[in-house]
Design a protein around this motif. Sequence first.
Motif, PDB file in Angstrom:
ATOM      1  N   ARG A   2     -24.262  -5.977  19.161  1.00  7.32           N
ATOM      2  CA  ARG A   2     -24.234  -6.944  18.084  1.00  7.32           C
ATOM      3  C   ARG A   2     -24.367  -6.161  16.736  1.00  7.32           C
ATOM      4  O   ARG A   2     -23.865  -6.504  15.796  1.00  7.32           O
ATOM      5  CB  ARG A   2     -24.769  -8.253  18.472  1.00  7.32           C
ATOM      6  N   ARG A   3     -25.624  -5.142  16.939  1.00  7.66           N
ATOM      7  CA  ARG A   3     -25.971  -4.522  15.592  1.00  7.66           C
ATOM      8  C   ARG A   3     -25.106  -3.108  15.380  1.00  7.66           C
ATOM      9  O   ARG A   3     -25.667  -2.326  14.696  1.00  7.66           O
ATOM     10  CB  ARG A   3     -27.426  -4.294  15.741  1.00  7.66           C
ATOM     11  N   GLY A   4     -24.086  -3.049  16.091  1.00  7.67           N
ATOM     12  CA  GLY A   4     -23.268  -1.778  15.807  1.00  7.67           C
ATOM     13  C   GLY A   4     -23.673  -0.597  16.575  1.00  7.67           C
ATOM     14  O   GLY A   4     -23.039   0.383  16.437  1.00  7.67           O
ATOM     15  N   ILE A   5     -24.583  -0.682  17.374  1.00  8.08           N
ATOM     16  CA  ILE A   5     -25.053   0.578  18.264  1.00  8.08           C
ATOM     17  C   ILE A   5     -23.956   0.994  19.363  1.00  8.08           C
ATOM     18  O   ILE A   5     -23.660  -0.221  20.236  1.00  8.08           O
ATOM     19  CB  ILE A   5     -26.411   0.291  18.992  1.00  8.08           C
ATOM     20  N   ARG A   6     -23.472   2.104  19.335  1.00  6.07           N
ATOM     21  CA  ARG A   6     -22.392   2.448  20.312  1.00  6.07           C
ATOM     22  C   ARG A   6     -22.962   3.606  21.396  1.00  6.07           C
ATOM     23  O   ARG A   6     -22.197   4.292  21.864  1.00  6.07           O
ATOM     24  CB  ARG A   6     -21.155   2.815  19.630  1.00  6.07           C
ATOM     25  N   TYR A   7     -24.041   4.224  21.197  1.00  5.54           N
ATOM     26  CA  TYR A   7     -24.583   5.252  22.011  1.00  5.54           C
ATOM     27  C   TYR A   7     -25.679   4.713  22.870  1.00  5.54           C
ATOM     28  O   TYR A   7     -26.728   4.049  22.350  1.00  5.54           O
ATOM     29  CB  TYR A   7     -25.009   6.361  20.958  1.00  5.54           C
ATOM     30  N   TYR A   8     -25.730   4.925  24.219  1.00  4.51           N
ATOM     31  CA  TYR A   8     -26.623   4.340  25.107  1.00  4.51           C
ATOM     32  C   TYR A   8     -26.956   5.408  25.970  1.00  4.51           C
ATOM     33  O   TYR A   8     -26.312   5.790  26.601  1.00  4.51           O
ATOM     34  CB  TYR A   8     -25.931   3.061  25.887  1.00  4.51           C
TER      35      TYR A   8
END
Length: 314
Positions: A35-41
């Motif tokens: 939801r906060r725009g984080i796309r690297y895990y």
Amino acid sequence: MTLPRGLGFGAAGIASLYTEVTDEQAHDAVSAAWRRGIRYYDTAPHYGLGLSERRLGAALREHPRGEYTVSTKVGRRLEPGADAGDDLANGFAVPATHRRVWDFTADGVRRTLDGSLERLGLDRVDIVYLHDPDDHAESAFRDGYPALEKLRSEGVVGAIGVGMNQAEMLTRFVRDTDVDVVLCAGRWTLLDQSARTALLPTAVERGVCVVVGGAFNSGLLADPRPGATYNYVEAPAVLLDKAVRMEEAARRHGITLRAAALAFCMAHPAVSSVLVGARSADEVDDCADQFATPVPAAFWLELRETGLLVTEEP
């Protein structure tokens, strides 16, 4: 290699790091990151004996595969049949259903990655790191790295690299191999800039991405108080005093020390992403808020004038 720039999600915390985290809490943390725009895990078999990979994979299945980047690690192979009890000796409040076996051989790398793919529910990952080869340098360079190179050429993984809590061997990998990315934990922070001497400039020269982990040095820069941890042990008094003085300066400039710590990590041009470990949606939101907070130039000037920071960055 294209790596999402900015804040990344470190998935050790959702594997019940130190204390129990429920499936629901873990799912909510990953959902908050999205939801906060984080796309690297980032994850690893080591984290909760595979629990991190299972929980992360389950949460990410709700999102389009082409819209996120996921990394995992090899070097600690999981074998079933551990003694009864828990895994707290390794930092995770989970049943000790498996044991970790150091294995940087070509066969070990493939077997470990196969297990990760199964737990994640994916047919490929974007990045695979050799995980903490500090005491296994010979095998990592001779066997582990070539195995990753072969996996990359076969398209099983998109990019390859090394993740460590030191800068020296990472610099050697950047100089002597064709890694795409390195994960440097705790060595480019407000309290430890040892990566600046060789690793970061070499990465810029070679076009290698740097991911920074351990922005808070395991806790001290998040909440500097007596008993706070630095590099996973109780912080020495001299570093506690330094962190407290930095926190006081941050307050004078209307920000938090957490915001300054995250901003510092992104200040070098070699750095593509900063990983933060979060156990809950609230922690994710706090990290995202702090990361988005502008840090006044006057704050950095004060740190330099008082001798609390000696680098040119930011």
